[in-house]
Design an enzyme around this catalytic site. Sequence first.
Site, PDB file in Angstrom:
ATOM      1  N   CYS A   1      51.323   4.215  12.945  1.00 51.12           N
ATOM      2  CA  CYS A   1      50.806   5.577  13.126  1.00 51.12           C
ATOM      3  C   CYS A   1      49.924   5.590  14.355  1.00 51.12           C
ATOM      4  CB  CYS A   1      50.004   5.982  11.892  1.00 51.12           C
ATOM      5  SG  CYS A   1      49.280   7.627  11.994  1.00 51.12           S
ATOM      6  N   LEU A   2      50.066   6.622  15.193  1.00 49.06           N
ATOM      7  CA  LEU A   2      49.237   6.717  16.399  1.00 49.06           C
ATOM      8  C   LEU A   2      47.758   6.835  16.051  1.00 49.06           C
ATOM      9  CD1 LEU A   2      51.517   9.035  18.551  1.00 49.06           C
ATOM     10  CD2 LEU A   2      51.204   6.568  18.769  1.00 49.06           C
TER      11      LEU A   2
ATOM     12  N   HIS B   1      50.852  13.774   6.684  1.00 46.84           N
ATOM     13  CA  HIS B   1      49.673  14.062   7.515  1.00 46.84           C
ATOM     14  C   HIS B   1      49.135  15.467   7.249  1.00 46.84           C
ATOM     15  CE1 HIS B   1      48.871  10.719  10.185  1.00 46.84           C
ATOM     16  NE2 HIS B   1      50.115  10.655  10.629  1.00 46.84           N
TER      17      HIS B   1
ATOM     18  N   GLN C   1      46.453  15.246  13.738  1.00 43.88           N
ATOM     19  CA  GLN C   1      46.165  14.033  14.518  1.00 43.88           C
ATOM     20  C   GLN C   1      45.527  14.352  15.869  1.00 43.88           C
ATOM     21  OE1 GLN C   1      50.334  12.271  13.762  1.00 43.88           O
ATOM     22  NE2 GLN C   1      49.041  10.468  14.041  1.00 43.88           N
TER      23      GLN C   1
ATOM     24  N   HIS D   1      56.430  10.838   6.707  1.00 51.34           N
ATOM     25  CA  HIS D   1      55.137  10.415   7.270  1.00 51.34           C
ATOM     26  C   HIS D   1      54.374  11.624   7.823  1.00 51.34           C
ATOM     27  CE1 HIS D   1      52.689   7.384   9.704  1.00 51.34           C
ATOM     28  NE2 HIS D   1      52.403   8.526  10.301  1.00 51.34           N
ATOM     29  N   GLU D   2      55.098  12.474   8.558  1.00 50.64           N
ATOM     30  CA  GLU D   2      54.424  13.613   9.212  1.00 50.64           C
ATOM     31  C   GLU D   2      54.028  14.675   8.205  1.00 50.64           C
ATOM     32  OE1 GLU D   2      53.477  12.935  12.014  1.00 50.64           O
ATOM     33  OE2 GLU D   2      54.908  11.367  12.501  1.00 50.64           O
TER      34      GLU D   2
ATOM     35  N   GLY E   1      56.635  10.500  16.274  1.00 54.99           N
ATOM     36  CA  GLY E   1      56.217  11.704  15.569  1.00 54.99           C
ATOM     37  C   GLY E   1      54.722  11.903  15.725  1.00 54.99           C
TER      38      GLY E   1
HETATM   39 NI    NI Z   1      50.941   9.078  11.666  1.00 59.85          NI
END
Ligand code: NI
Length: 172
Positions: free
Chosen positions: A91-92, A137, A51, A133-134, A46
Amino acid sequence: MGLRNVRELGDDILRKKSKPVKEMTPRLSALIDDMFETMYSADGVGLAAPQVGVLKRIVVMDVSGERDQPIVMINPEILETEGEQTGSEGCLSVPGKHAEVKRAQRVKVKALDRNMVPFELEGEDLLARCIQHETDHLEGIMYVDIKTGPLLDNGAEEEEEGEDGTDGPSDQ
Ligand code: NI
Protein backbone atom coordinates in the site's frame (compact mmCIF):
# COMPACT_ATOMS: atom_id res chain seq x y z
CA MET A 1 -2.59 19.45 -11.47
CA GLY A 2 0.14 17.84 -9.52
CA LEU A 3 1.29 15.29 -7.07
CA ARG A 4 -0.60 14.95 -3.83
CA ASN A 5 0.94 14.10 -0.50
CA VAL A 6 0.21 10.46 0.35
CA ARG A 7 -0.88 9.96 3.96
CA GLU A 8 0.82 7.16 5.83
CA LEU A 9 -0.32 4.58 8.34
CA GLY A 10 -0.81 6.34 11.67
CA ASP A 11 -2.57 9.31 10.07
CA ASP A 12 -6.11 9.43 11.47
CA ILE A 13 -7.66 10.34 8.15
CA LEU A 14 -6.90 6.84 6.82
CA ARG A 15 -9.20 5.44 9.52
CA LYS A 16 -12.22 7.54 8.65
CA LYS A 17 -15.13 6.55 6.48
CA SER A 18 -15.30 8.45 3.20
CA LYS A 19 -18.45 10.19 2.00
CA PRO A 20 -20.31 9.48 -1.24
CA VAL A 21 -19.80 11.86 -4.14
CA LYS A 22 -23.05 13.57 -5.14
CA GLU A 23 -21.89 15.51 -8.16
CA MET A 24 -18.76 15.93 -10.21
CA THR A 25 -17.11 19.31 -9.83
CA PRO A 26 -14.01 20.83 -11.43
CA ARG A 27 -12.30 20.41 -8.10
CA LEU A 28 -13.05 16.69 -7.90
CA SER A 29 -12.08 16.24 -11.53
CA ALA A 30 -8.71 17.83 -10.77
CA LEU A 31 -8.40 15.57 -7.73
CA ILE A 32 -8.89 12.51 -9.94
CA ASP A 33 -6.19 13.73 -12.35
CA ASP A 34 -3.85 14.33 -9.44
CA MET A 35 -4.61 10.91 -7.96
CA PHE A 36 -3.58 9.22 -11.22
CA GLU A 37 -0.44 11.31 -11.40
CA THR A 38 0.40 10.49 -7.78
CA MET A 39 -0.32 6.78 -8.20
CA TYR A 40 1.71 6.46 -11.41
CA SER A 41 4.64 8.42 -10.06
CA ALA A 42 4.83 6.03 -7.09
CA ASP A 43 4.45 2.96 -9.31
CA GLY A 44 1.22 2.04 -7.59
CA VAL A 45 -1.71 0.16 -9.10
CA GLY A 46 -4.43 1.83 -7.06
CA LEU A 47 -5.10 4.86 -4.89
CA ALA A 48 -8.12 5.93 -2.85
CA ALA A 49 -8.99 9.57 -2.11
CA PRO A 50 -8.52 9.28 1.67
CA GLN A 51 -4.90 8.37 0.98
CA VAL A 52 -4.41 11.91 -0.29
CA GLY A 53 -6.42 13.37 2.56
CA VAL A 54 -9.82 13.67 0.89
CA LEU A 55 -12.68 11.75 2.52
CA LYS A 56 -14.63 11.12 -0.68
CA ARG A 57 -15.53 7.75 -2.16
CA ILE A 58 -13.19 8.01 -5.16
CA VAL A 59 -10.71 5.35 -6.32
CA VAL A 60 -8.26 5.25 -9.21
CA MET A 61 -6.66 2.04 -10.45
CA ASP A 62 -4.49 0.76 -13.26
CA VAL A 63 -3.24 -2.81 -12.98
CA SER A 64 -2.09 -3.03 -16.61
CA GLY A 65 1.57 -2.35 -15.84
CA GLU A 66 1.52 -0.16 -18.96
CA ARG A 67 -0.32 2.81 -17.52
CA ASP A 68 -2.85 2.50 -20.29
CA GLN A 69 -5.91 1.12 -18.51
CA PRO A 70 -6.90 3.79 -16.03
CA ILE A 71 -10.12 3.07 -14.13
CA VAL A 72 -12.00 5.56 -11.98
CA MET A 73 -14.55 4.26 -9.50
CA ILE A 74 -16.79 6.73 -7.71
CA ASN A 75 -19.04 5.42 -4.92
CA PRO A 76 -18.00 1.81 -5.66
CA GLU A 77 -20.06 -1.05 -4.23
CA ILE A 78 -18.95 -4.65 -4.42
CA LEU A 79 -21.94 -6.69 -5.60
CA GLU A 80 -20.52 -10.20 -5.69
CA THR A 81 -17.39 -12.02 -4.63
CA GLU A 82 -16.24 -15.49 -5.56
CA GLY A 83 -13.37 -17.78 -4.65
CA GLU A 84 -10.25 -16.95 -2.72
CA GLN A 85 -6.67 -15.85 -3.41
CA THR A 86 -3.77 -15.41 -1.05
CA GLY A 87 -0.91 -13.18 -2.10
CA SER A 88 1.41 -10.36 -1.25
CA GLU A 89 -0.08 -6.93 -0.94
CA GLY A 90 1.41 -3.49 -0.45
CA CYS A 91 0.00 0.00 0.00
CA LEU A 92 1.34 3.45 -0.87
CA SER A 93 0.31 4.45 2.66
CA VAL A 94 2.54 1.75 4.16
CA PRO A 95 5.73 2.42 2.19
CA GLY A 96 8.37 -0.25 1.90
CA LYS A 97 6.24 -2.99 3.40
CA HIS A 98 4.10 -5.88 2.28
CA ALA A 99 2.22 -8.81 3.75
CA GLU A 100 0.17 -11.76 2.70
CA VAL A 101 -3.54 -10.98 2.46
CA LYS A 102 -6.44 -13.27 1.66
CA ARG A 103 -8.94 -11.82 -0.78
CA ALA A 104 -11.75 -12.99 -3.01
CA GLN A 105 -10.44 -14.24 -6.35
CA ARG A 106 -13.14 -12.52 -8.36
CA VAL A 107 -15.37 -9.57 -7.66
CA LYS A 108 -18.12 -7.71 -9.41
CA VAL A 109 -18.41 -4.04 -8.54
CA LYS A 110 -20.70 -1.22 -9.54
CA ALA A 111 -19.58 2.37 -9.51
CA LEU A 112 -19.87 5.70 -11.30
CA ASP A 113 -17.25 6.81 -13.79
CA ARG A 114 -15.81 10.31 -13.75
CA ASN A 115 -18.79 11.55 -15.74
CA MET A 116 -21.01 10.09 -13.01
CA VAL A 117 -22.27 7.42 -15.41
CA PRO A 118 -22.93 4.06 -13.72
CA PHE A 119 -20.98 1.01 -14.83
CA GLU A 120 -20.23 -2.49 -13.64
CA LEU A 121 -16.83 -4.11 -13.65
CA GLU A 122 -15.76 -7.68 -13.06
CA GLY A 123 -12.20 -8.39 -12.07
CA GLU A 124 -10.11 -11.31 -10.99
CA ASP A 125 -6.57 -11.80 -9.71
CA LEU A 126 -4.77 -8.49 -9.20
CA LEU A 127 -7.71 -6.37 -10.36
CA ALA A 128 -10.02 -8.13 -7.89
CA ARG A 129 -7.43 -7.65 -5.15
CA CYS A 130 -7.06 -3.98 -6.00
CA ILE A 131 -10.83 -3.37 -6.04
CA GLN A 132 -11.14 -4.92 -2.58
CA HIS A 133 -8.09 -3.08 -1.21
CA GLU A 134 -9.32 0.30 -2.47
CA THR A 135 -12.93 -0.10 -1.36
CA ASP A 136 -11.57 -1.03 2.08
CA HIS A 137 -9.73 2.32 2.16
CA LEU A 138 -13.09 4.08 1.78
CA GLU A 139 -14.20 2.37 5.00
CA GLY A 140 -11.00 3.23 6.86
CA ILE A 141 -9.72 -0.35 6.63
CA MET A 142 -6.03 -0.96 5.89
CA TYR A 143 -4.59 -4.23 4.64
CA VAL A 144 -2.47 -4.47 7.78
CA ASP A 145 -5.75 -5.00 9.68
CA ILE A 146 -6.62 -8.13 7.75
CA LYS A 147 -3.24 -9.52 6.74
CA THR A 148 -2.74 -13.23 7.16
CA GLY A 149 1.04 -13.13 7.56
CA PRO A 150 3.65 -10.87 9.15
CA LEU A 151 4.35 -7.36 7.87
CA LEU A 152 7.60 -7.67 5.91
CA ASP A 153 10.11 -5.18 4.55
CA ASN A 154 10.29 -5.00 0.78
CA GLY A 155 13.62 -6.14 -0.52
CA ALA A 156 14.38 -8.21 2.54
CA GLU A 157 14.79 -11.99 2.31
CA GLU A 158 14.32 -14.06 -0.77
CA GLU A 159 12.03 -11.54 -2.44
CA GLU A 160 9.31 -11.65 -4.36
CA GLU A 161 9.43 -13.48 -7.59
CA GLY A 162 6.11 -15.14 -6.90
CA GLU A 163 5.98 -18.89 -7.45
CA ASP A 164 4.46 -18.16 -10.79
CA GLY A 165 7.23 -15.76 -11.79
CA THR A 166 5.09 -12.68 -11.37
CA ASP A 167 6.37 -9.53 -9.78
CA GLY A 168 6.22 -8.88 -6.09
CA PRO A 169 3.51 -6.97 -4.31
CA SER A 170 2.01 -3.97 -6.03
CA ASP A 171 1.30 -0.95 -3.94
CA GLN A 172 -2.30 0.08 -3.78
NI1 NI B 1 -3.63 1.10 -0.07
